[in-house]
Design a protein around this motif. Structure first.
Motif, PDB file in Angstrom:
ATOM      1  N   ALA A 114       0.832  -1.201   0.000  1.00  0.00           N
ATOM      2  CA  ALA A 114       0.000   0.000   0.000  1.00  0.00           C
ATOM      3  C   ALA A 114       0.865   1.248   0.000  1.00  0.00           C
ATOM      4  CB  ALA A 114      -0.926   0.018   1.220  1.00  0.00           C
ATOM      5  N   SER A 115       0.392   2.259  -0.728  1.00  0.00           N
ATOM      6  CA  SER A 115       0.999   3.583  -0.735  1.00  0.00           C
ATOM      7  C   SER A 115      -0.139   4.592  -0.707  1.00  0.00           C
ATOM      8  CB  SER A 115       1.879   3.762  -1.982  1.00  0.00           C
ATOM      9  OG  SER A 115       1.105   3.610  -3.163  1.00  0.00           O
ATOM     10  N   PRO A 116       0.142   5.853  -0.473  1.00  0.00           N
ATOM     11  CA  PRO A 116      -0.940   6.830  -0.360  1.00  0.00           C
ATOM     12  C   PRO A 116      -1.896   6.793  -1.556  1.00  0.00           C
ATOM     13  CG  PRO A 116       1.111   7.818   0.346  1.00  0.00           C
ATOM     14  CD  PRO A 116       1.459   6.467  -0.214  1.00  0.00           C
ATOM     15  N   GLY A 117      -3.155   6.521  -1.285  1.00  0.00           N
ATOM     16  CA  GLY A 117      -4.164   6.486  -2.336  1.00  0.00           C
ATOM     17  C   GLY A 117      -4.266   5.178  -3.078  1.00  0.00           C
ATOM     18  N   ARG A 118      -3.381   4.222  -2.753  1.00  0.00           N
ATOM     19  CA  ARG A 118      -3.400   2.930  -3.459  1.00  0.00           C
ATOM     20  C   ARG A 118      -3.145   1.805  -2.463  1.00  0.00           C
ATOM     21  NH1 ARG A 118       0.442   2.916  -8.583  1.00  0.00           N
ATOM     22  NH2 ARG A 118      -0.959   1.216  -9.176  1.00  0.00           N
ATOM     23  N   ALA A 119      -4.005   0.800  -2.500  1.00  0.00           N
ATOM     24  CA  ALA A 119      -3.823  -0.387  -1.664  1.00  0.00           C
ATOM     25  C   ALA A 119      -4.082  -1.610  -2.526  1.00  0.00           C
ATOM     26  CB  ALA A 119      -4.768  -0.363  -0.476  1.00  0.00           C
ATOM     27  N   PHE A 120      -3.081  -2.467  -2.639  1.00  0.00           N
ATOM     28  CA  PHE A 120      -3.173  -3.621  -3.523  1.00  0.00           C
ATOM     29  C   PHE A 120      -3.633  -4.884  -2.801  1.00  0.00           C
ATOM     30  CE2 PHE A 120       0.149  -0.771  -5.021  1.00  0.00           C
ATOM     31  CZ  PHE A 120      -0.259  -0.512  -6.309  1.00  0.00           C
ATOM     32  N   GLY A 121      -3.612  -4.871  -1.494  1.00  0.00           N
ATOM     33  CA  GLY A 121      -3.895  -6.083  -0.733  1.00  0.00           C
ATOM     34  C   GLY A 121      -2.596  -6.780  -0.395  1.00  0.00           C
ATOM     35  N   MET A 122      -2.449  -7.167   0.849  1.00  0.00           N
ATOM     36  CA  MET A 122      -1.185  -7.742   1.301  1.00  0.00           C
ATOM     37  C   MET A 122      -0.959  -9.142   0.747  1.00  0.00           C
ATOM     38  SD  MET A 122       0.179  -8.108   5.221  1.00  0.00           S
ATOM     39  CE  MET A 122      -0.079  -6.370   5.559  1.00  0.00           C
ATOM     40  N   GLY A 123      -2.035  -9.866   0.484  1.00  0.00           N
ATOM     41  CA  GLY A 123      -1.881 -11.213  -0.044  1.00  0.00           C
ATOM     42  C   GLY A 123      -1.124 -12.106   0.922  1.00  0.00           C
ATOM     43  N   GLY A 124      -0.270 -12.978   0.379  1.00  0.00           N
ATOM     44  CA  GLY A 124       0.483 -13.895   1.228  1.00  0.00           C
ATOM     45  C   GLY A 124       1.833 -13.371   1.655  1.00  0.00           C
ATOM     46  N   ALA A 125       2.158 -12.126   1.301  1.00  0.00           N
ATOM     47  CA  ALA A 125       3.502 -11.603   1.565  1.00  0.00           C
ATOM     48  C   ALA A 125       3.840 -11.592   3.045  1.00  0.00           C
ATOM     49  CB  ALA A 125       3.641 -10.200   0.977  1.00  0.00           C
ATOM     50  N   MET A 126       2.863 -11.269   3.896  1.00  0.00           N
ATOM     51  CA  MET A 126       3.126 -11.222   5.338  1.00  0.00           C
ATOM     52  C   MET A 126       3.592 -12.587   5.839  1.00  0.00           C
ATOM     53  SD  MET A 126       0.497 -10.178   8.414  1.00  0.00           S
ATOM     54  CE  MET A 126      -0.659 -11.472   7.966  1.00  0.00           C
ATOM     55  N   ASP A 127       2.916 -13.648   5.393  1.00  0.00           N
ATOM     56  CA  ASP A 127       3.288 -14.994   5.817  1.00  0.00           C
ATOM     57  C   ASP A 127       4.633 -15.405   5.223  1.00  0.00           C
ATOM     58  OD1 ASP A 127       0.719 -16.304   7.202  1.00  0.00           O
ATOM     59  OD2 ASP A 127       0.073 -14.984   5.595  1.00  0.00           O
ATOM     60  N   LEU A 128       4.848 -15.067   3.965  1.00  0.00           N
ATOM     61  CA  LEU A 128       6.116 -15.422   3.321  1.00  0.00           C
ATOM     62  C   LEU A 128       7.295 -14.745   3.996  1.00  0.00           C
ATOM     63  CD1 LEU A 128       4.837 -15.213  -0.334  1.00  0.00           C
ATOM     64  CD2 LEU A 128       5.828 -17.264   0.717  1.00  0.00           C
ATOM     65  N   CYS A 129       7.135 -13.483   4.369  1.00  0.00           N
ATOM     66  CA  CYS A 129       8.225 -12.756   5.027  1.00  0.00           C
ATOM     67  C   CYS A 129       8.589 -13.365   6.371  1.00  0.00           C
ATOM     68  CB  CYS A 129       7.831 -11.298   5.216  1.00  0.00           C
ATOM     69  SG  CYS A 129       7.868 -10.325   3.696  1.00  0.00           S
ATOM     70  N   ASN A 130       7.635 -13.969   7.022  1.00  0.00           N
ATOM     71  CA  ASN A 130       7.870 -14.556   8.343  1.00  0.00           C
ATOM     72  C   ASN A 130       8.141 -16.055   8.295  1.00  0.00           C
ATOM     73  OD1 ASN A 130       7.333 -12.362  10.520  1.00  0.00           O
ATOM     74  ND2 ASN A 130       5.698 -12.062   9.044  1.00  0.00           N
ATOM     75  N   GLY A 131       7.781 -16.703   7.169  1.00  0.00           N
ATOM     76  CA  GLY A 131       7.935 -18.146   7.085  1.00  0.00           C
ATOM     77  C   GLY A 131       9.124 -18.615   6.270  1.00  0.00           C
ATOM     78  N   ALA A 132       9.490 -17.857   5.235  1.00  0.00           N
ATOM     79  CA  ALA A 132      10.617 -18.264   4.389  1.00  0.00           C
ATOM     80  C   ALA A 132      11.936 -18.054   5.127  1.00  0.00           C
ATOM     81  CB  ALA A 132      10.611 -17.467   3.092  1.00  0.00           C
ATOM     82  N   ARG A 133      12.893 -18.944   4.883  1.00  0.00           N
ATOM     83  CA  ARG A 133      14.175 -18.849   5.571  1.00  0.00           C
ATOM     84  C   ARG A 133      15.043 -17.715   5.023  1.00  0.00           C
ATOM     85  NH1 ARG A 133      13.656 -24.455   4.793  1.00  0.00           N
ATOM     86  NH2 ARG A 133      15.386 -24.553   3.296  1.00  0.00           N
ATOM     87  N   LYS A 134      14.770 -17.274   3.803  1.00  0.00           N
ATOM     88  CA  LYS A 134      15.509 -16.166   3.208  1.00  0.00           C
ATOM     89  C   LYS A 134      14.518 -15.285   2.454  1.00  0.00           C
ATOM     90  CE  LYS A 134      19.423 -17.230   1.437  1.00  0.00           C
ATOM     91  NZ  LYS A 134      20.405 -17.846   0.529  1.00  0.00           N
ATOM     92  N   VAL A 135      14.593 -13.979   2.700  1.00  0.00           N
ATOM     93  CA  VAL A 135      13.714 -13.024   2.022  1.00  0.00           C
ATOM     94  C   VAL A 135      14.574 -12.123   1.137  1.00  0.00           C
ATOM     95  CG1 VAL A 135      12.067 -11.137   2.290  1.00  0.00           C
ATOM     96  CG2 VAL A 135      12.024 -13.067   3.887  1.00  0.00           C
ATOM     97  N   ILE A 136      14.300 -12.193  -0.159  1.00  0.00           N
ATOM     98  CA  ILE A 136      15.062 -11.434  -1.155  1.00  0.00           C
ATOM     99  C   ILE A 136      14.122 -10.413  -1.787  1.00  0.00           C
ATOM    100  CG2 ILE A 136      16.401 -11.582  -3.288  1.00  0.00           C
ATOM    101  CD1 ILE A 136      16.595 -14.719  -2.472  1.00  0.00           C
ATOM    102  N   VAL A 137      14.497  -9.161  -1.747  1.00  0.00           N
ATOM    103  CA  VAL A 137      13.722  -8.114  -2.414  1.00  0.00           C
ATOM    104  C   VAL A 137      14.344  -7.855  -3.777  1.00  0.00           C
ATOM    105  CG1 VAL A 137      13.147  -5.659  -2.421  1.00  0.00           C
ATOM    106  CG2 VAL A 137      12.827  -7.014  -0.345  1.00  0.00           C
ATOM    107  N   ALA A 138      13.520  -7.913  -4.810  1.00  0.00           N
ATOM    108  CA  ALA A 138      13.960  -7.635  -6.173  1.00  0.00           C
ATOM    109  C   ALA A 138      13.189  -6.422  -6.671  1.00  0.00           C
ATOM    110  CB  ALA A 138      13.705  -8.839  -7.076  1.00  0.00           C
ATOM    111  N   MET A 139      13.880  -5.308  -6.835  1.00  0.00           N
ATOM    112  CA  MET A 139      13.191  -4.071  -7.213  1.00  0.00           C
ATOM    113  C   MET A 139      14.180  -3.102  -7.841  1.00  0.00           C
ATOM    114  SD  MET A 139      12.791  -2.040  -3.576  1.00  0.00           S
ATOM    115  CE  MET A 139      14.249  -1.318  -2.786  1.00  0.00           C
ATOM    116  N   GLU A 140      13.658  -2.089  -8.525  1.00  0.00           N
ATOM    117  CA  GLU A 140      14.509  -1.020  -9.007  1.00  0.00           C
ATOM    118  C   GLU A 140      14.908  -0.142  -7.825  1.00  0.00           C
ATOM    119  OE1 GLU A 140      11.965   0.472 -12.110  1.00  0.00           O
ATOM    120  OE2 GLU A 140      13.057  -0.677 -13.620  1.00  0.00           O
ATOM    121  N   LEU A 141      16.086   0.452  -7.902  1.00  0.00           N
ATOM    122  CA  LEU A 141      16.669   1.139  -6.743  1.00  0.00           C
ATOM    123  C   LEU A 141      15.839   2.337  -6.293  1.00  0.00           C
ATOM    124  CD1 LEU A 141      19.043   1.276  -4.755  1.00  0.00           C
ATOM    125  CD2 LEU A 141      20.254   2.676  -6.441  1.00  0.00           C
ATOM    126  N   THR A 142      15.258   3.056  -7.234  1.00  0.00           N
ATOM    127  CA  THR A 142      14.469   4.243  -6.894  1.00  0.00           C
ATOM    128  C   THR A 142      13.095   4.174  -7.562  1.00  0.00           C
ATOM    129  OG1 THR A 142      15.257   5.544  -8.790  1.00  0.00           O
ATOM    130  CG2 THR A 142      16.575   5.625  -6.766  1.00  0.00           C
TER     131      THR A 142
END
Length: 215
Positions: A114-142
């Motif tokens: 979610a960002s101001p004015g936009r909410a996509f739904g958290m989906g399973g990300a909350m569980d994945l961030c806490n359940g996976a042994r390694k969390v890798i973020v893949a994104m553009e720098l800015t």
């Protein structure tokens, strides 16, 4: 190679033979094009053994990942209900998850739903961030406006706290460590000063700073 695929290929290098991995939508989904065939991909809506994107006659509405993309199951794939799928995630059996992010904080917090004015739904990300042994973020720098996405503290609603291990971007790779964010790889033609100018926290420069592989 475009930047998004460059990021996905580098993120996929964190997988090891025999891993079970979950891929988020967007850039993370392209990681499957750059892996050893022993890697098993999981989708939150109920399957381990997610194969390539389905095309033409291979498209079957029975097989869609959590992002709604049709895929072809690999030989030996296992299907189950969503409750069982999240039990697998929460059990710690997931070797890694690759997620996109809107913001990442220097302590490993992630905001990606979610960002101001936009909410996509958290989906399973909350569980994945806490359940996976390694969390890798893949994104553009800015952001598209050139604003930092790596911050001292996230300003958007959090997905999870203190969970990120690695941040892979088109310009660099940054590890989240107890001492702070460590710049461990950099793209050819960039300098540590270039990267520092685009992130809020003060970066630790690895003694063995490497150049990202272009091939």
């Amino acid at each position: 190679m475009d930047n998004r695929r460059f990021i996905a290929r580098r993120a996929a290098q964190y997988f090891n033979e025999g891993d079970t991995v979950n891929l988020g939508i967007g850039i993370p989904s392209a990681c499957s094009d750059y892996v050893d065939p022993t890697i098993a991909f999981q989708t939150e809506n109920g399957m381990i053994g997610v194969g390539p994107v389905a095309k033409k006659l291979a498209i079957c509405d029975t097989y869609q990942n959590a992002g709604g993309i049709n895929f072809v199951p690999v030989m030996g794939a296992s299907a189950f209900d969503t409750a069982y799928s999240f039990a697998v995630i929460r059990s710690g059996r997931m070797a890694a998850t690759v997620l996109g992010a809107l913001q990442v904080a220097e302590n490993g917090d992630i905001a990606n739903w979610a960002s101001p004015g936009r909410a996509f739904g958290m989906g399973g990300a909350m569980d994945l961030c806490n359940g996976a042994r390694k969390v890798i973020v893949a994104m553009e720098l800015t952001t598209k406006k050139g604003e930092p996405k790596i911050l001292k503290r996230c300003t958007y609603p959090l997905t999870a706290q203190g969970c990120v291990n690695h941040i892979v971007t088109e310009q660099c790779v940054i590890d989240v460590t107890p001492e702070g964010l460590k710049l461990v790889e950099i793209r050819a033609g960039k300098t540590p000063e270039d990267i520092q100018a685009q992130v809020e926290p003060t970066l630790i420069i690895a003694d063995d700073l490497k150049i990202m592989d272009e091939e």
